[in-house]
Design a protein around this motif. Structure first.
Motif, PDB file in Angstrom:
ATOM      1  N   GLU A 187       0.815  -1.072  -0.027  1.00 31.86           N
ATOM      2  CA  GLU A 187      -0.012  -0.061   0.043  1.00 31.86           C
ATOM      3  C   GLU A 187       0.744   1.303  -0.051  1.00 31.86           C
ATOM      4  N   LYS A 188       1.873   1.175   0.731  1.00 29.04           N
ATOM      5  CA  LYS A 188       2.673   2.466   1.055  1.00 29.04           C
ATOM      6  C   LYS A 188       3.659   2.761  -0.352  1.00 29.04           C
ATOM      7  N   PHE A 189       4.068   1.630  -1.080  1.00 21.97           N
ATOM      8  CA  PHE A 189       4.713   1.804  -2.222  1.00 21.97           C
ATOM      9  C   PHE A 189       3.773   2.323  -3.348  1.00 21.97           C
ATOM     10  N   LEU A 190       2.492   1.826  -3.351  1.00 20.45           N
ATOM     11  CA  LEU A 190       1.814   2.377  -4.405  1.00 20.45           C
ATOM     12  C   LEU A 190       1.304   3.738  -4.194  1.00 20.45           C
ATOM     13  N   LEU A 191       0.914   4.269  -2.977  1.00 21.33           N
ATOM     14  CA  LEU A 191       0.674   5.599  -2.765  1.00 21.33           C
ATOM     15  C   LEU A 191       2.182   6.490  -2.805  1.00 21.33           C
ATOM     16  N   TRP A 192       3.356   5.962  -2.786  1.00 22.16           N
ATOM     17  CA  TRP A 192       4.208   6.862  -3.106  1.00 22.16           C
ATOM     18  C   TRP A 192       4.665   7.029  -4.460  1.00 22.16           C
ATOM     19  N   LEU A 193       4.446   6.000  -5.288  1.00 18.89           N
ATOM     20  CA  LEU A 193       4.627   5.763  -6.682  1.00 18.89           C
ATOM     21  C   LEU A 193       3.558   6.863  -7.225  1.00 18.89           C
ATOM     22  N   ALA A 194       2.452   6.927  -6.914  1.00 23.68           N
ATOM     23  CA  ALA A 194       1.413   7.531  -7.494  1.00 23.68           C
ATOM     24  C   ALA A 194       1.502   9.060  -7.214  1.00 23.68           C
ATOM     25  N   ARG A 195       2.093   9.354  -5.735  1.00 26.75           N
ATOM     26  CA  ARG A 195       2.279  10.724  -5.389  1.00 26.75           C
ATOM     27  C   ARG A 195       3.541  11.410  -5.987  1.00 26.75           C
ATOM     28  N   ASP A 196       4.616  10.840  -5.941  1.00 24.01           N
ATOM     29  CA  ASP A 196       5.949  11.301  -6.169  1.00 24.01           C
ATOM     30  C   ASP A 196       6.650  10.930  -7.544  1.00 24.01           C
ATOM     31  N   ILE A 197       6.116   9.813  -8.188  1.00 26.40           N
ATOM     32  CA  ILE A 197       6.925   9.206  -9.365  1.00 26.40           C
ATOM     33  C   ILE A 197       6.151   9.169 -10.463  1.00 26.40           C
ATOM     34  N   THR A 198       4.877   8.600 -10.661  1.00 33.49           N
ATOM     35  CA  THR A 198       4.337   8.226 -11.954  1.00 33.49           C
ATOM     36  C   THR A 198       3.183   9.124 -11.926  1.00 33.49           C
ATOM     37  N   GLY A 199       2.532   9.563 -11.058  1.00 29.92           N
ATOM     38  CA  GLY A 199       1.274  10.587 -10.836  1.00 29.92           C
ATOM     39  C   GLY A 199       0.269   9.765 -11.723  1.00 29.92           C
ATOM     40  N   ASP A 200      -0.512  10.108 -12.962  1.00 31.92           N
ATOM     41  CA  ASP A 200      -1.748   9.417 -13.332  1.00 31.92           C
ATOM     42  C   ASP A 200      -1.560   8.240 -13.894  1.00 31.92           C
ATOM     43  N   LEU A 201      -0.142   7.820 -14.178  1.00 30.70           N
ATOM     44  CA  LEU A 201       0.222   6.719 -14.922  1.00 30.70           C
ATOM     45  C   LEU A 201      -0.531   5.486 -14.379  1.00 30.70           C
ATOM     46  N   PRO A 202      -1.093   4.452 -15.250  1.00 34.83           N
ATOM     47  CA  PRO A 202      -1.648   3.017 -14.697  1.00 34.83           C
ATOM     48  C   PRO A 202      -0.480   2.467 -13.932  1.00 34.83           C
ATOM     49  N   LEU A 203      -0.942   1.785 -12.870  1.00 35.23           N
ATOM     50  CA  LEU A 203       0.119   1.131 -12.035  1.00 35.23           C
ATOM     51  C   LEU A 203      -0.572  -0.576 -12.018  1.00 35.23           C
ATOM     52  N   TYR A 204       0.163  -1.515 -12.027  1.00 40.17           N
ATOM     53  CA  TYR A 204      -0.396  -2.841 -11.957  1.00 40.17           C
ATOM     54  C   TYR A 204       0.671  -3.583 -10.737  1.00 40.17           C
ATOM     55  N   VAL A 205       0.105  -4.464  -9.961  1.00 35.67           N
ATOM     56  CA  VAL A 205       0.916  -5.042  -9.091  1.00 35.67           C
ATOM     57  C   VAL A 205       1.283  -6.350 -10.000  1.00 35.67           C
ATOM     58  N   THR A 206       2.643  -6.614 -10.437  1.00 36.47           N
ATOM     59  CA  THR A 206       2.802  -7.582 -11.583  1.00 36.47           C
ATOM     60  C   THR A 206       3.289  -8.869 -10.875  1.00 36.47           C
ATOM     61  N   GLU A 207       3.565  -8.924  -9.615  1.00 33.88           N
ATOM     62  CA  GLU A 207       3.936 -10.195  -8.991  1.00 33.88           C
ATOM     63  C   GLU A 207       3.566  -9.855  -7.299  1.00 33.88           C
ATOM     64  N   ASN A 208       3.018 -10.642  -6.744  1.00 28.56           N
ATOM     65  CA  ASN A 208       2.814 -10.812  -5.378  1.00 28.56           C
ATOM     66  C   ASN A 208       2.642 -12.375  -4.942  1.00 28.56           C
ATOM     67  N   GLY A 209       2.970 -12.664  -4.013  1.00 28.47           N
ATOM     68  CA  GLY A 209       2.745 -14.272  -3.584  1.00 28.47           C
ATOM     69  C   GLY A 209       3.816 -14.803  -2.503  1.00 28.47           C
ATOM     70  N   MET A 210       3.604 -15.901  -2.154  1.00 31.36           N
ATOM     71  CA  MET A 210       4.675 -16.446  -0.997  1.00 31.36           C
ATOM     72  C   MET A 210       4.851 -18.037  -1.242  1.00 31.36           C
ATOM     73  N   ALA A 211       6.061 -18.522  -0.628  1.00 29.59           N
ATOM     74  CA  ALA A 211       6.482 -19.690  -0.680  1.00 29.59           C
ATOM     75  C   ALA A 211       5.759 -20.349   0.528  1.00 29.59           C
ATOM     76  N   SER A 212       5.270 -21.510   0.268  1.00 27.55           N
ATOM     77  CA  SER A 212       4.707 -22.090   1.492  1.00 27.55           C
ATOM     78  C   SER A 212       5.028 -23.641   1.268  1.00 27.55           C
ATOM     79  N   GLU A 213       5.000 -24.300   2.502  1.00 31.45           N
ATOM     80  CA  GLU A 213       5.231 -25.937   2.600  1.00 31.45           C
ATOM     81  C   GLU A 213       4.010 -26.541   3.086  1.00 31.45           C
TER      82      GLU A 213
END
Length: 435
Positions: A333-359
């Motif tokens: 959440e913090k990264f998405l807010l930072w990018l939109a506020r300070d880096i990318t503005g209105d440019l569309p963002l995607y979460v392109t990877e997110n997950g976990m290793a599990s046993e």
């Protein structure tokens, strides 16, 4: 069963997908693919768990139709995949391998037949060995070689691609592989690192321009971000975390969107960067249509003695995955807010990877809980005004996890590597219900 937020909770048109990469699943021994620096890295004792490699992997090369059926049956909108440079050009340059391009032709047509949007990554770490012999990412010429490879792929496949990005996780290609030595080519050299990181960005911009020239659109970059937290409340720890953030998170996005490198990194990199490196930002800043964020965890950073960067990671208090990574959805959440506020503005963002290793095997409720927490973080960012347009889970399949071999399992679908049988897990069924 533990559930995920439903599609209805997200904005209209929000896209959901799952991701893989070529070397991790295809089986590099098939179809005329050339040797890569991962093959030699894995063959060197001590580099990879049990010296495992991607020769067979998940045999996606032969089982792609079954895997795409799993994607479609889950209800995903898009499939984030990669083409292998060494499969398309076994020598990295020169003669094209027709079998390689034919395979990707079939794969993309198979996606479209199933209603899946092809989301292409051109490089997910398998550098052709002949180019590694010429210095690989340390050699400025790699930007041109990569541009030529990109043009070949774009001319053959570009008319059916939904989205494309040149290089997956440039921090891993650069720092992890040339400074920490944990991935191929396994170097620990600051000069190699500075040059590799710069040339990765130059190759990125060169590839974007090559795809634009072939009429492709919806082009982006995919950067991995890792939230840096000071290990304690001292100013020294805060400074150490800020430096970690500079070379891990800010280096690539600031280069692409601001035309600069962080001052904290230039302090060490400046003597090692190639001559006239500042002139390359015109290419590096090739305009993009979106930015992708790969996010998994946070790190606690503490100062220590010794040469730059003079810090180290320390364990944190939060629950951890089997990778030892803390589960910190707030970081996304913090990264998405930072990018939109300070880096990318209105440019569309995607979460392109997110997950976990599990046993936890087939009853992977821990993975469902992880996804739910991060999807909820994404929803909070959207409600705060972030132009987030999609979320892509890593990974569709248990696969070759690089230096960790086949032991760490990120998949929504289990793979029994002796038989290559696919076994959907509870997390796959949770996605199916949500979508």
């Amino acid at each position: 069963m533990t559930s995920l937020p439903s599609r209805a909770e997200f904005p209209d048109g929000f896209l959901f997908g799952a991701a893989t990469s070529a070397y991790q699943i295809e089986g590099h021994a098939f179809g005329g693919a050339g040797s890569t620096h991962w093959d030699s890295f894995a063959a060197t004792p001590g580099n990879v768990t049990r010296a495992e490699n991607g020769a067979i992997a998940c045999d996606h090369y032969h089982r792609w139709a079954e895997d795409l059926d799993l994607m479609a049956e889950a209800g995903f909108d898009l499939y984030r995949f990669s083409t292998s440079w060494a499969r398309v050009l076994p020598e990295g340059r020169g003669a094209v391998n027709p079998e390689g391009l034919d395979f990707y032709d079939r794969l993309i047509d198979g996606m479209l037949e199933r209603g899946l949007r092809p989301a292409l990554t051109l490089y997910h770490w398998e550098l052709p060995s002949p180019l590694a012999d010429l210095g690989g990412w340390r050699n400025r010429d790699i930007a041109g070689w990569f541009g030529d490879y990109t043009q070949i792929v774009a001319r053959r496949l570009g008319d059916r691609i939904f989205s494309a990005a040149p290089i997956n996780e440039p921090w891993c290609v650069g720092w992890l592989s040339h400074f920490l030595g944990q991935h191929a080519p396994g170097l620990r050299d600051i000069r190699a690192t500075a040059r590799a990181m710069h040339h990765i960005l130059l190759a990125h911009g060169t590839a974007i321009n090559a795809m634009r020239a072939e009429g492709m659109g919806n082009l982006g970059a995919v950067c991995n971000l890792e939230y840096a937290l000071p290990a304690d409340e001292t100013p020294q720890a805060a400074q150490a975390a800020a430096l970690y953030d500079a070379y891990y998170n800010r280096f690539f996005v600031e280069a692409i969107f601001k035309g600069r490198y962080p001052a904290e990194v230039l302090e060490a990199f400046a003597p090692h960067l190639p001559e006239a490196w500042q002139d390359d930002f015109t290419t590096i800043q090739a305009p993009l249509d979106w930015l992708g964020v790969n996010y998994y965890t946070c790190k606690r950073i503490a100062p220590c003695g010794g040469p730059w960067p003079a810090h180290h990671e320390v364990p944190g208090p939060l629950p951890k995955t089997v990778m030892g990574w803390e589960i910190y959805p707030e970081g996304l959440e913090k990264f998405l807010l930072w990018l939109a506020r300070d880096i990318t503005g209105d440019l569309p963002l995607y979460v392109t990877e997110n997950g976990m290793a599990s046993e936890s095997g087939q009853r992977d409720t821990d993975r469902i809980t992880y996804f739910r927490a991060h999807l909820e973080a994404a929803l909070r960012a959207i409600k705060a005004g972030v132009p987030l347009r999609g979320y892509i889970a890593w990974s569709l399949l248990d696969n070759y996890e690089w230096a960790l071999g086949y032991g760490k399992r990120f998949g929504l679908v289990g793979v029994e590597f002796e038989t290559l049988e696919r076994q959907p897990k509870a997390s796959y069924e949770a996605w199916k219900l949500a979508l």
